[in-house]
Design a protein around this motif. Sequence first.
Motif, PDB file in Angstrom:
ATOM      1  N   ALA A  14       0.829  -1.207   0.000  1.00  0.00           N
ATOM      2  CA  ALA A  14       0.000   0.000   0.000  1.00  0.00           C
ATOM      3  C   ALA A  14       0.864   1.258   0.000  1.00  0.00           C
ATOM      4  CB  ALA A  14      -0.936  -0.011   1.207  1.00  0.00           C
ATOM      5  N   VAL A  15       1.925   1.257   0.797  1.00  0.00           N
ATOM      6  CA  VAL A  15       2.807   2.428   0.857  1.00  0.00           C
ATOM      7  C   VAL A  15       3.514   2.624  -0.478  1.00  0.00           C
ATOM      8  CG1 VAL A  15       4.824   3.417   1.982  1.00  0.00           C
ATOM      9  CG2 VAL A  15       3.087   2.265   3.344  1.00  0.00           C
ATOM     10  N   ALA A  17       2.367   1.868  -3.395  1.00  0.00           N
ATOM     11  CA  ALA A  17       1.391   2.444  -4.315  1.00  0.00           C
ATOM     12  C   ALA A  17       1.235   3.940  -4.071  1.00  0.00           C
ATOM     13  CB  ALA A  17       0.043   1.737  -4.158  1.00  0.00           C
ATOM     14  N   ALA A  18       1.205   4.341  -2.794  1.00  0.00           N
ATOM     15  CA  ALA A  18       1.079   5.767  -2.466  1.00  0.00           C
ATOM     16  C   ALA A  18       2.322   6.534  -2.911  1.00  0.00           C
ATOM     17  CB  ALA A  18       0.855   5.925  -0.967  1.00  0.00           C
ATOM     18  N   LEU A  21       2.241   6.990  -6.672  1.00  0.00           N
ATOM     19  CA  LEU A  21       1.295   8.049  -7.040  1.00  0.00           C
ATOM     20  C   LEU A  21       1.910   9.415  -6.778  1.00  0.00           C
ATOM     21  CD1 LEU A  21      -1.500   8.981  -7.966  1.00  0.00           C
ATOM     22  CD2 LEU A  21      -2.271   8.729  -5.580  1.00  0.00           C
ATOM     23  N   GLY A  22       2.606   9.560  -5.654  1.00  0.00           N
ATOM     24  CA  GLY A  22       3.247  10.833  -5.347  1.00  0.00           C
ATOM     25  C   GLY A  22       4.321  11.192  -6.366  1.00  0.00           C
TER      26      GLY A  22
END
Length: 373
Positions: A14-15, A17-18, A21-22
């Motif tokens: 999950a991290v 993926a974040a 995106l950033g």
Amino acid sequence: MSGAYSRHWRAMLAVNAAVMLGVFLHKLALPPYIPYIHLLVDYHFGFIKRALIGAVVGLFTAKVPVWLVFALAGGVWLITFGLFVQLFRRTFGLGQPQLPLFIFTAGSPFVFKNFLFTLGHFDIYGCLGAIVLLLVPARSLAYVLLAALISAALVLIHHIHLLMYVPTVAAIVVLRYYLIRPIMRLDIAVGAIALLGLGALFFAAQFLGTMPLPEADFVSYLKTRMVDPSRTELLQFAYVWYQPLSKEVQDTWARLPSNLLGVPVYALLLWLHRPLWRVFKQHIHSLNSPRHRQIVIAALIVIGLAYLVMFAMVFDYSRWISSWMVCMVLMLHAVKTLPATKSVAPIDGDDRKTTILGWIITVLPRVGIIRPF
């Protein structure tokens, strides 16, 4: 893997993926100098280097908007990432025991995160081509011809691919095609002709692919392909289609003292991937044939030497070390296709030190283009 540690590795997904995106949103805010001009340059004035992508774009639109850089490159990134996930699933599986290896490869700041930061550059096309060759069947000479076609397209996209990804493509062909069957004379002949043809194409692009008209006229033509010709700052790198190899080498060596300052950073980042290197080494040692082990090691040396040559010629060191790392990940998948005497245990996700390294790898956003970060 115990429940406590498995939650860590799932959280890393999950991290990651974040973070990706950033990085993508950050990239959208940056002006696409090099990527945009590559969409404008085509074969209007005859055969020139770095023109294939622009020529393909020109088949669909006469005017190129800036947003197309991010749309096209983002689409290629999604396709490449999707195919990598499919490759990883087929090679190792995607259960909980394989999550640490997935984090140390797909989640590495050298790999897909850096491809996002270099969005619009040509590096990812080499990775995409190699993944395709790892996924498709290698049952006939058509496989060798497909690899030659992919390699030729890469050289036409940018001739530096001959050093950056073509050696890895060749190694994949050797491991997946030539090592699993008796070698016939026709196999050798086709492979040799393909290598000679790629070499000739490289020299043609490098030494005959210079723009044959004054730079001012070239820039004027590029403006006719722009949706907004007033954005002349996006054409400031038009000189690269006129720059001889000697000038590129001179610029690289002039920057060498400052670029070498990043070497300890690269070494540290590679050290953080030590669980991956350990597994890679175990896969090589587990190969059934000593001859296979020797050929794999020779292939890795050749790939490394190609990157050393590239480091001496062009100064985008962060991109080159990142692409070398990508090549190592691809070679791991290629090695896994060879017969082995024993299975290799996955990375121990319950090990505390490995988990800490996984988190560090996860939060690092990318490596960069020229210098670290």
